[in-house]
Write a protein that holds these residues in place. Structure first.
Motif, mmCIF file in Angstrom:
data_model
loop_
_atom_site.group_PDB
_atom_site.id
_atom_site.type_symbol
_atom_site.label_atom_id
_atom_site.label_comp_id
_atom_site.label_asym_id
_atom_site.label_seq_id
_atom_site.Cartn_x
_atom_site.Cartn_y
_atom_site.Cartn_z
ATOM 1 N N GLN A 29 0.847 -1.182 0.000
ATOM 2 C CA GLN A 29 0.000 0.000 0.000
ATOM 3 C C GLN A 29 0.881 1.230 0.000
ATOM 4 O OE1 GLN A 29 -3.423 0.003 2.437
ATOM 5 N NE2 GLN A 29 -3.802 2.168 2.137
ATOM 6 N N ALA A 30 0.731 2.006 -1.063
ATOM 7 C CA ALA A 30 1.499 3.240 -1.210
ATOM 8 C C ALA A 30 0.755 4.376 -0.536
ATOM 9 C CB ALA A 30 1.713 3.547 -2.688
ATOM 10 N N GLY A 31 1.421 5.475 -0.385
ATOM 11 C CA GLY A 31 0.796 6.628 0.235
ATOM 12 C C GLY A 31 0.609 7.793 -0.707
ATOM 13 N N GLY A 32 1.073 7.668 -1.950
ATOM 14 C CA GLY A 32 1.040 8.800 -2.864
ATOM 15 C C GLY A 32 -0.211 8.861 -3.704
ATOM 16 N N CYS A 33 -0.468 10.034 -4.251
ATOM 17 C CA CYS A 33 -1.674 10.238 -5.047
ATOM 18 C C CYS A 33 -1.610 9.480 -6.372
ATOM 19 C CB CYS A 33 -1.903 11.722 -5.298
ATOM 20 S SG CYS A 33 -0.580 12.506 -6.248
ATOM 21 N N CYS A 34 -0.440 9.360 -6.949
ATOM 22 C CA CYS A 34 -0.329 8.723 -8.258
ATOM 23 C C CYS A 34 -0.523 7.208 -8.189
ATOM 24 C CB CYS A 34 1.032 9.025 -8.889
ATOM 25 S SG CYS A 34 1.260 10.784 -9.187
ATOM 26 N N GLU A 35 -0.095 6.601 -7.090
ATOM 27 C CA GLU A 35 -0.228 5.154 -6.953
ATOM 28 C C GLU A 35 -1.560 4.775 -6.341
ATOM 29 O OE1 GLU A 35 2.643 6.310 -4.779
ATOM 30 O OE2 GLU A 35 4.357 5.323 -5.670
ATOM 31 N N GLY A 36 -2.313 5.732 -5.882
ATOM 32 C CA GLY A 36 -3.549 5.435 -5.173
ATOM 33 C C GLY A 36 -3.246 5.068 -3.735
ATOM 34 N N MET A 51 13.824 1.021 0.338
ATOM 35 C CA MET A 51 14.468 0.961 1.657
ATOM 36 C C MET A 51 13.546 1.568 2.700
ATOM 37 S SD MET A 51 18.464 1.834 0.774
ATOM 38 C CE MET A 51 18.737 2.383 2.410
ATOM 39 N N ARG A 52 13.431 0.876 3.816
ATOM 40 C CA ARG A 52 12.658 1.292 4.979
ATOM 41 C C ARG A 52 11.151 1.182 4.799
ATOM 42 N NH1 ARG A 52 15.290 6.429 5.073
ATOM 43 N NH2 ARG A 52 13.246 7.210 5.601
ATOM 44 N N ASP A 53 10.654 0.584 3.685
ATOM 45 C CA ASP A 53 9.232 0.256 3.639
ATOM 46 C C ASP A 53 8.970 -0.699 4.790
ATOM 47 O OD1 ASP A 53 8.514 1.851 1.505
ATOM 48 O OD2 ASP A 53 8.655 0.247 0.026
ATOM 49 N N VAL A 54 7.722 -0.754 5.254
ATOM 50 C CA VAL A 54 7.391 -1.449 6.492
ATOM 51 C C VAL A 54 6.422 -2.596 6.233
ATOM 52 C CG1 VAL A 54 6.347 -1.163 8.776
ATOM 53 C CG2 VAL A 54 7.757 0.672 7.811
ATOM 54 N N CYS A 55 6.738 -3.752 6.796
ATOM 55 C CA CYS A 55 5.833 -4.900 6.753
ATOM 56 C C CYS A 55 5.016 -4.900 8.043
ATOM 57 C CB CYS A 55 6.605 -6.204 6.606
ATOM 58 S SG CYS A 55 5.534 -7.655 6.490
ATOM 59 N N LEU A 56 3.699 -4.722 7.911
ATOM 60 C CA LEU A 56 2.816 -4.683 9.076
ATOM 61 C C LEU A 56 2.547 -6.067 9.647
ATOM 62 C CD1 LEU A 56 0.030 -2.203 7.944
ATOM 63 C CD2 LEU A 56 2.029 -1.738 9.368
ATOM 64 N N GLY A 57 2.699 -7.092 8.822
ATOM 65 C CA GLY A 57 2.395 -8.460 9.228
ATOM 66 C C GLY A 57 1.979 -9.268 8.016
ATOM 67 N N GLU A 58 1.290 -10.367 8.268
ATOM 68 C CA GLU A 58 0.859 -11.250 7.189
ATOM 69 C C GLU A 58 -0.636 -11.502 7.268
ATOM 70 O OE1 GLU A 58 3.030 -14.892 6.960
ATOM 71 O OE2 GLU A 58 4.959 -13.878 6.752
ATOM 72 N N ILE A 59 -1.215 -11.692 6.093
ATOM 73 C CA ILE A 59 -2.608 -12.120 5.966
ATOM 74 C C ILE A 59 -2.601 -13.367 5.104
ATOM 75 C CG2 ILE A 59 -4.892 -11.534 5.094
ATOM 76 C CD1 ILE A 59 -4.158 -8.610 5.554
ATOM 77 N N GLU A 60 -3.078 -14.463 5.672
ATOM 78 C CA GLU A 60 -3.122 -15.726 4.933
ATOM 79 C C GLU A 60 -1.750 -16.065 4.339
ATOM 80 O OE1 GLU A 60 -6.258 -17.707 4.685
ATOM 81 O OE2 GLU A 60 -6.320 -16.368 6.412
ATOM 82 N N GLY A 61 -0.692 -15.800 5.085
ATOM 83 C CA GLY A 61 0.659 -16.105 4.642
ATOM 84 C C GLY A 61 1.247 -15.115 3.655
ATOM 85 N N ASP A 67 4.185 1.807 2.420
ATOM 86 C CA ASP A 67 5.155 2.871 2.206
ATOM 87 C C ASP A 67 5.621 3.408 3.554
ATOM 88 O OD1 ASP A 67 6.120 5.270 0.356
ATOM 89 O OD2 ASP A 67 5.059 6.136 2.087
ATOM 90 N N ARG A 68 6.899 3.675 3.678
ATOM 91 C CA ARG A 68 7.469 4.119 4.961
ATOM 92 C C ARG A 68 6.820 5.396 5.472
ATOM 93 N NH1 ARG A 68 12.129 4.666 1.281
ATOM 94 N NH2 ARG A 68 12.035 6.790 0.502
ATOM 95 N N ASP A 69 6.505 6.328 4.577
ATOM 96 C CA ASP A 69 5.862 7.575 5.003
ATOM 97 C C ASP A 69 4.418 7.330 5.440
ATOM 98 O OD1 ASP A 69 8.189 9.044 4.460
ATOM 99 O OD2 ASP A 69 7.589 9.341 2.367
ATOM 100 N N LEU A 70 3.724 6.444 4.747
ATOM 101 C CA LEU A 70 2.369 6.088 5.146
ATOM 102 C C LEU A 70 2.376 5.454 6.533
ATOM 103 C CD1 LEU A 70 -0.643 5.870 4.268
ATOM 104 C CD2 LEU A 70 -0.087 3.551 3.499
ATOM 105 N N PHE A 71 3.365 4.598 6.792
ATOM 106 C CA PHE A 71 3.447 3.975 8.116
ATOM 107 C C PHE A 71 3.623 5.033 9.203
ATOM 108 C CE2 PHE A 71 5.905 2.225 11.660
ATOM 109 C CZ PHE A 71 4.982 1.299 12.112
#
Length: 124
Positions: A29-36, A51-61, A67-71
């Motif tokens: 999931q991006a945070g910018g307007c162009c990517e939605g 670099m530094r994008d964040v993994c929140l966890g897993e869903i169904e594996g 996006d790091r800024d969205l996080f």
């Protein structure tokens, strides 16, 4: 530990269908307007993390990356992955040909939950 992300049954069912067709998956999931701002589903490795994008966890594996800024903006929020009928803003997500789109619902963590949050990992 309190999970940062979960999903609805509808989302789990769609993930099962997509896994049967495409194999292992990942979400971004991006945070910018162009990517939605809707989550996008890709074959695992089909999206190159920054670099530094964040993994929140897993869903169904499937890892769910943001996006790091969205996080930074939403780090005190719980994400719930859902699915809606129709075409979303991003046409590259694997559910698009099925006339579906993934969507995130947010809620703030309680003060008690914030004390016991699952740690995140970052892309290197």
């Amino acid at each position: 530990m309190i999970q940062r992300i979960d999903s609805t049954e509808k989302a789990k069912e769609l993930i099962t269908v997509l896994k049967e067709k495409h194999g292992e998956l990942m979400f971004y999931q991006a945070g910018g307007c162009c990517e939605g701002t809707q989550p996008q589903c890709f074959e695992k490795g089909g999206y190159y993390l920054r670099m530094r994008d964040v993994c929140l966890g897993e869903i169904e594996g499937c890892e769910f990356w943001v996006d790091r800024d969205l996080f930074e903006y939403w780090k005190f929020s719980h994400f719930t992955l859902d699915v809606l009928d129709g075409f979303g803003v991003g046409g590259f997500s694997l559910e698009t040909p099925l006339q579906k789109t993934f969507k995130i619902h947010y809620r703030l963590f309680s003060e008690e939950e914030l004390k016991d949050l699952e740690p995140v990992k970052t892309a290197e």
